[in-house]
Design a protein around this motif. Structure first.
Motif: not given
Length: 171
Positions: A31-43
């Motif tokens: 992947n080339e896009a970074c994620v944020d904390v809400p993304n990791r919580i959802t994941w």
């Protein structure tokens, strides 16, 4: 002292930091896009809701230094006994055996879930990961040439598999 435990939402910032470092600086994640904390919580919630583990390795002071998970290999019913996994270690703690500890723990979880095969899909030049997987009994099953790209170059993908419960009857 490193301990392995199930991840919680309080670990999301550490998961994000480790993931984003791999995105920005390695070919471990394509992947080339970074994620944020809400993304990791959802994941994390999605993984746990689906019954898949997310394990973290932490130091004695509670600092998360790596994580591992597995999920479906492919979306078709015939593959339901096979999983693909990921293991990521914070760059400051690599080459200290943490990936080995996490992968051993992940394999143990997969065996308790009566899974049959664990798949590793590794960028072909990621020698440390390939060596780690060989040490834990994975066998190389193939290489797909130039199936991905990152950092302006084509990437090859090495597949490795581990039989988890070879004597288990199909059920």
């Amino acid at each position: 002292m490193i301990t392995v435990r199930d991840a919680t939402e309080q670990d999301a910032a550490a998961l994000m930091e480790i993931y984003n470092h791999a995105v920005l600086h390695t070919t471990a994640i394509w992947n080339e896009a970074c994620v944020d904390v809400p993304n990791r919580i959802t994941w994390l919630r999605d993984r746990q809701k689906a019954g898949f583990p997310v394990l973290v390795a932490s130091r004695g002071d509670g600092t998360v230094v790596g994580y591992a998970s597995f999920g479906p290999w492919r979306a078709f019913e015939g593959y339901r006994h096979t999983v693909e996994h990921s293991v990521y270690v914070h760059p400051a703690y690599q080459r200290q055996g943490i990936g080995h500890i996490l992968l051993e723990a992940l394999i143990a979880v997969a065996r308790t879930k009566a899974l049959h095969v664990m798949v590793a899909a590794i960028e072909a030049e990621n020698t440390p990961s390939i060596v780690l997987h060989k040490k834990l009994g994975f066998e190389q099953t193939g290489v797909m040439k130039e199936v991905g790209t990152k950092f302006g170059r084509w990437l090859d993908l090495t597949f490795m598999t581990l039989a988890l419960n070879a004597d288990q009857p199909l059920g």
